[in-house]
Design a protein around this motif. Structure first.
Motif, PDB file in Angstrom:
ATOM      1  N   LEU A  26       0.816  -1.219   0.000  1.00 53.71           N
ATOM      2  CA  LEU A  26       0.000   0.000   0.000  1.00 53.71           C
ATOM      3  C   LEU A  26       0.849   1.268   0.000  1.00 53.71           C
ATOM      4  CD1 LEU A  26      -2.855  -0.969   2.503  1.00 53.71           C
ATOM      5  CD2 LEU A  26      -3.006  -0.765   0.012  1.00 53.71           C
ATOM      6  N   THR A  27       2.074   1.176   0.482  1.00 52.05           N
ATOM      7  CA  THR A  27       2.923   2.374   0.577  1.00 52.05           C
ATOM      8  C   THR A  27       4.105   2.321  -0.386  1.00 52.05           C
ATOM      9  OG1 THR A  27       4.168   1.342   2.396  1.00 52.05           O
ATOM     10  CG2 THR A  27       2.319   2.755   2.991  1.00 52.05           C
ATOM     11  N   ILE A  28       4.049   1.443  -1.366  1.00 48.52           N
ATOM     12  CA  ILE A  28       5.192   1.223  -2.252  1.00 48.52           C
ATOM     13  C   ILE A  28       5.419   2.425  -3.165  1.00 48.52           C
ATOM     14  CG2 ILE A  28       3.972   0.211  -4.228  1.00 48.52           C
ATOM     15  CD1 ILE A  28       6.124  -2.001  -4.212  1.00 48.52           C
ATOM     16  N   GLU A  29       6.671   2.647  -3.523  1.00 50.07           N
ATOM     17  CA  GLU A  29       7.009   3.697  -4.490  1.00 50.07           C
ATOM     18  C   GLU A  29       6.455   3.313  -5.861  1.00 50.07           C
ATOM     19  OE1 GLU A  29       8.449   6.546  -4.471  1.00 50.07           O
ATOM     20  OE2 GLU A  29       9.780   6.726  -2.751  1.00 50.07           O
ATOM     21  N   PRO A  30       5.686   4.188  -6.512  1.00 50.02           N
ATOM     22  CA  PRO A  30       5.163   3.835  -7.841  1.00 50.02           C
ATOM     23  C   PRO A  30       6.231   3.876  -8.925  1.00 50.02           C
ATOM     24  CG  PRO A  30       4.507   6.061  -7.249  1.00 50.02           C
ATOM     25  CD  PRO A  30       5.177   5.483  -6.041  1.00 50.02           C
ATOM     26  N   THR A  31       7.273   4.700  -8.705  1.00 47.25           N
ATOM     27  CA  THR A  31       8.345   4.791  -9.714  1.00 47.25           C
ATOM     28  C   THR A  31       9.696   4.630  -9.011  1.00 47.25           C
ATOM     29  OG1 THR A  31       8.301   7.212  -9.555  1.00 47.25           O
ATOM     30  CG2 THR A  31       6.984   6.196 -11.289  1.00 47.25           C
ATOM     31  N   ALA A  32      10.562   5.624  -9.125  1.00 49.26           N
ATOM     32  CA  ALA A  32      11.921   5.495  -8.590  1.00 49.26           C
ATOM     33  C   ALA A  32      12.180   6.531  -7.509  1.00 49.26           C
ATOM     34  CB  ALA A  32      12.949   5.660  -9.707  1.00 49.26           C
ATOM     35  N   PHE A  34      14.791   8.899  -5.318  1.00 49.90           N
ATOM     36  CA  PHE A  34      15.833   9.779  -5.859  1.00 49.90           C
ATOM     37  C   PHE A  34      17.212   9.391  -5.323  1.00 49.90           C
ATOM     38  CE2 PHE A  34      17.967  14.049  -6.127  1.00 49.90           C
ATOM     39  CZ  PHE A  34      18.040  14.067  -7.501  1.00 49.90           C
ATOM     40  N   TRP A  35      17.663   8.194  -5.677  1.00 50.18           N
ATOM     41  CA  TRP A  35      19.066   7.830  -5.452  1.00 50.18           C
ATOM     42  C   TRP A  35      19.371   6.596  -6.282  1.00 50.18           C
ATOM     43  CZ3 TRP A  35      20.800   4.488  -0.880  1.00 50.18           C
ATOM     44  CH2 TRP A  35      19.751   3.718  -0.383  1.00 50.18           C
ATOM     45  N   ASP A  36      20.014   5.558  -5.746  1.00 53.48           N
ATOM     46  CA  ASP A  36      20.437   4.425  -6.567  1.00 53.48           C
ATOM     47  C   ASP A  36      19.280   3.604  -7.131  1.00 53.48           C
ATOM     48  OD1 ASP A  36      23.025   5.114  -6.066  1.00 53.48           O
ATOM     49  OD2 ASP A  36      23.404   3.566  -4.575  1.00 53.48           O
ATOM     50  N   CYS A  37      18.080   3.836  -6.651  1.00 51.14           N
ATOM     51  CA  CYS A  37      16.950   2.986  -7.045  1.00 51.14           C
ATOM     52  C   CYS A  37      16.692   3.036  -8.548  1.00 51.14           C
ATOM     53  CB  CYS A  37      15.695   3.398  -6.286  1.00 51.14           C
ATOM     54  SG  CYS A  37      15.919   3.370  -4.496  1.00 51.14           S
ATOM     55  N   VAL A  79       9.676  -3.921  -9.843  1.00 47.22           N
ATOM     56  CA  VAL A  79      10.980  -4.124  -9.203  1.00 47.22           C
ATOM     57  C   VAL A  79      10.923  -3.651  -7.752  1.00 47.22           C
ATOM     58  CG1 VAL A  79      13.449  -3.620  -9.309  1.00 47.22           C
ATOM     59  CG2 VAL A  79      12.153  -3.898 -11.420  1.00 47.22           C
ATOM     60  N   ASN A  80      10.187  -2.570  -7.506  1.00 50.18           N
ATOM     61  CA  ASN A  80       9.966  -2.140  -6.122  1.00 50.18           C
ATOM     62  C   ASN A  80       9.217  -3.212  -5.330  1.00 50.18           C
ATOM     63  OD1 ASN A  80      11.199   0.343  -6.537  1.00 50.18           O
ATOM     64  ND2 ASN A  80       9.285   1.389  -7.035  1.00 50.18           N
ATOM     65  N   LEU A  81       8.305  -3.901  -6.014  1.00 51.48           N
ATOM     66  CA  LEU A  81       7.525  -4.945  -5.345  1.00 51.48           C
ATOM     67  C   LEU A  81       8.427  -6.082  -4.853  1.00 51.48           C
ATOM     68  CD1 LEU A  81       4.635  -5.865  -4.603  1.00 51.48           C
ATOM     69  CD2 LEU A  81       4.574  -7.088  -6.789  1.00 51.48           C
ATOM     70  N   LEU A  82       9.510  -6.325  -5.561  1.00 53.06           N
ATOM     71  CA  LEU A  82      10.473  -7.329  -5.100  1.00 53.06           C
ATOM     72  C   LEU A  82      10.962  -6.987  -3.696  1.00 53.06           C
ATOM     73  CD1 LEU A  82      12.524  -9.669  -5.410  1.00 53.06           C
ATOM     74  CD2 LEU A  82      14.028  -8.049  -6.597  1.00 53.06           C
ATOM     75  N   GLU A 144      11.208   0.393  -2.016  1.00 54.86           N
ATOM     76  CA  GLU A 144      11.981   0.911  -3.135  1.00 54.86           C
ATOM     77  C   GLU A 144      12.981  -0.135  -3.614  1.00 54.86           C
ATOM     78  OE1 GLU A 144      13.761   4.394  -1.490  1.00 54.86           O
ATOM     79  OE2 GLU A 144      15.280   3.284  -0.376  1.00 54.86           O
ATOM     80  N   ALA A 145      13.422   0.031  -4.847  1.00 56.25           N
ATOM     81  CA  ALA A 145      14.308  -0.948  -5.480  1.00 56.25           C
ATOM     82  C   ALA A 145      15.748  -0.722  -5.039  1.00 56.25           C
ATOM     83  CB  ALA A 145      14.186  -0.851  -7.001  1.00 56.25           C
TER      84      ALA A 145
END
Length: 516
Positions: A26-32, A34-37, A79-82, A144-145
């Motif tokens: 529910l709180t996952i980042e939808p995109t990237a 702002f760093w190595d992700c 990839v964030n979901l991983l 986040e990834a």
């Protein structure tokens, strides 16, 4: 009752996992973030080469998750979901780890606890696992990834497996768990080195299980031995030495063991002495080479020998040395099995499975040779790959001994050569520079204050006059005040006490300013 404990324990663990999974999804980042992700999402999606030292197993898992995206615009989410799934599984294994520790607190095996004891253990495990679920740093990593979520999962897996090994009584089952732990450690090297910190835990658990009488000295020796194993896996010894120092070192070990063997056994014939010497030499070479950088360094030296000195094609040294190394491992596994040396056999099998897990790093070299758009450091041959593993691009900072920030170097000398492919051989393109310090006091123990660009900060924290040379006590004071006090403890408390402000170094964070 015993079966009901396992059933309920598994059920409660999966329920805690479910809570964590729902929260993170529910709180996952939808995109990237702002760093190595963003980099990790990109390199996982197309199996490219990230910054040193890479994270090949994470990339492979990220690639699998990215394939679930119907639209390339959703790759980042998957990839964030991983990370979300890895973090939720970490919480589940944390629950089961706490139940194992709780049973030890009552002095019983998990299935032998009374009803009220089980309830106490389950309640404590749920509170501990859920507290970690919502901790600041872990929650950020979970959505986040980045490699930290998967690294946490493997660390949780290893610690859980160590405690499972602890409650097993059948020696054969113990050995299987130990080999499983070794394989997890090998895989985790392809994610992040955090997992190696579980090795001292393994050393202590092994000591307290296998030795009936426990002493402080015994615990210290067990901890020290496990730290040596950790350092050997990380760096090794012989891979960092020159050719002749390495030969002398290994021969000294073999001769030392040969003398010990003859003292313990009477009337040893010459044939047995030769066999014992060669056996000690081989075991010493394998155990002291290490894994992460030591073994590739030996492969690199073999490659130089075969290509530059013998005029053979590129890769010939790697293949030849790889076959020799594989032969040594197989021989020692079979030898220890035939002789009934169960501990040595388990150790060799564990080493082999660490290497099997570590083999995920092959994807870095394979993909670099394909020259993808993101190919950082271009580690497509053994020489550039070793540099990649050693993170040489980042430079060096002293850990236990080195120059402090007031030091003035007197010269520069050439260090290790940097080899590149040129024609049909490897040529020296440059040398790594090594600074020379001649003045007494320039190089000290525990140089916590070493970077001259931070001179004003150091002097402000410790209260040194401008340009004054710090003492050993000043370095320790800086470590306690700034590195521990300002960095570690503040960061640690973020996870459980929250953050007071978004302002960098807000003085209100200090307890005596909290009311201001």
């Amino acid at each position: 009752m015993k079966n009901s404990f396992s059933l309920l324990n598994n059920l409660f663990g999966w329920l805690v996992f479910g809570v964590a999974a729902v929260v993170y999804i529910l709180t996952i980042e939808p995109t990237a973030s702002f760093w190595d992700c963003g980099e990790f999402i990109s390199v996982a999606y197309k199996l490219q080469v990230p910054h040193a030292p890479g994270a090949p197993f994470f990339l492979l898992a990220g690639r699998l998750f990215s394939m679930l995206a119907v639209d390339p615009m959703n790759v980042a989410f998957w990839v964030n979901l991983l990370s979300a799934m890895c973090s939720a599984l970490t919480i589940g294994f944390l629950f089961w780890t706490i139940t194992l520790l709780g049973a030890k607190m009552f002095g019983k095996k998990p299935k032998e606890m009374l009803g009220w004891q089980r309830s106490v253990v389950w309640a404590g495990a749920a509170i501990g696992a859920l507290a970690y679920t919502f901790s600041d740093s872990f929650w950020f990593s979970a959505v986040e990834a980045e490699v930290y979520a998967m690294s946490s999962l493997f660390t949780a897996l290893v610690v859980w497996a160590i405690l499972k090994w602890d409650v097993v009584e059948d020696p054969r089952e113990e050995n299987r768990w130990m080999i499983f732990i070794a394989y997890l450690i090998g895989l985790s090297i392809g994610i992040h080195l955090l997992n190696l910190l579980a090795i001292p835990v393994l050393g202590l658990v092994y000591y307290f299980k296998k030795y009936k009488e426990h002493t402080l000295l015994g615990a210290v020796l067990a901890l020290g031995g496990s730290l040596v194993v950790l350092l050997l896996i990380m760096k090794g010894v012989v891979g960092e030495m020159g050719v002749w120092p390495r030969r002398i070192f290994l021969i000294a070990i073999a001769v030392g063991y040969l003398v010990y063997y003859n003292v313990k056994n009477e009337n040893v014939d010459s044939r047995t002495n030769i066999r014992v010497f060669l056996l000690a030499l081989g075991v010493g070479l394998i155990s002291l080479t290490g894994v992460i950088t030591g073994l590739p360094s030996l492969f690199g030296q073999a490659e130089l020998l075969f290509v530059n000195d013998m005029g053979l094609p590129f890769g010939s040294g790697i293949v030849a040395f790889g076959l020799v190394w594989l032969g040594l491992i197989v021989y020692f596994i079979r030898y220890t099995q035939q002789k009934g040396l169960s501990i040595a056999n388990t150790a060799m099998l564990s080493y082999a499975f660490i290497l099997i897990g570590y083999a995920s790093y092959g994807i870095i070299v394979v993909r670099s040779n394909d020259n993808p758009p993101i190919d950082e450091n271009n580690p497509e041959n053994i020489m550039s790959f070793i540099s990649y593993l050693k993170r040489e691009q980042y430079g060096q900072s002293p850990l236990f001994y080195g120059a402090q920030y007031t030091a003035k170097y007197d010269g520069i000398e050439n260090g290790a050569p940097i080899y590149v492919k040129a024609g049909n051989r490897y040529k020296i393109a440059d040398y790594r520079q090594k600074l020379i310090y001649n003045d007494k006091g320039d190089e000290v123990l525990m140089p916590r204050m070493w970077f001259n660009g931070h001179a004003q900060l150091y002097e402000r924290i410790v209260g040194l006059p401008r340009g004054a040379q710090p003492s050993f006590g000043d370095h320790i004071e800086y470590m306690i005040k700034w590195q521990f006090g300002h960095y570690y403890w503040r960061y640690f408390l973020w996870n459980f006490a929250g953050r007071f402000s978004d302002v960098q170094d807000d003085p209100a964070l200090l307890p005596w300013n909290a009311g201001g």
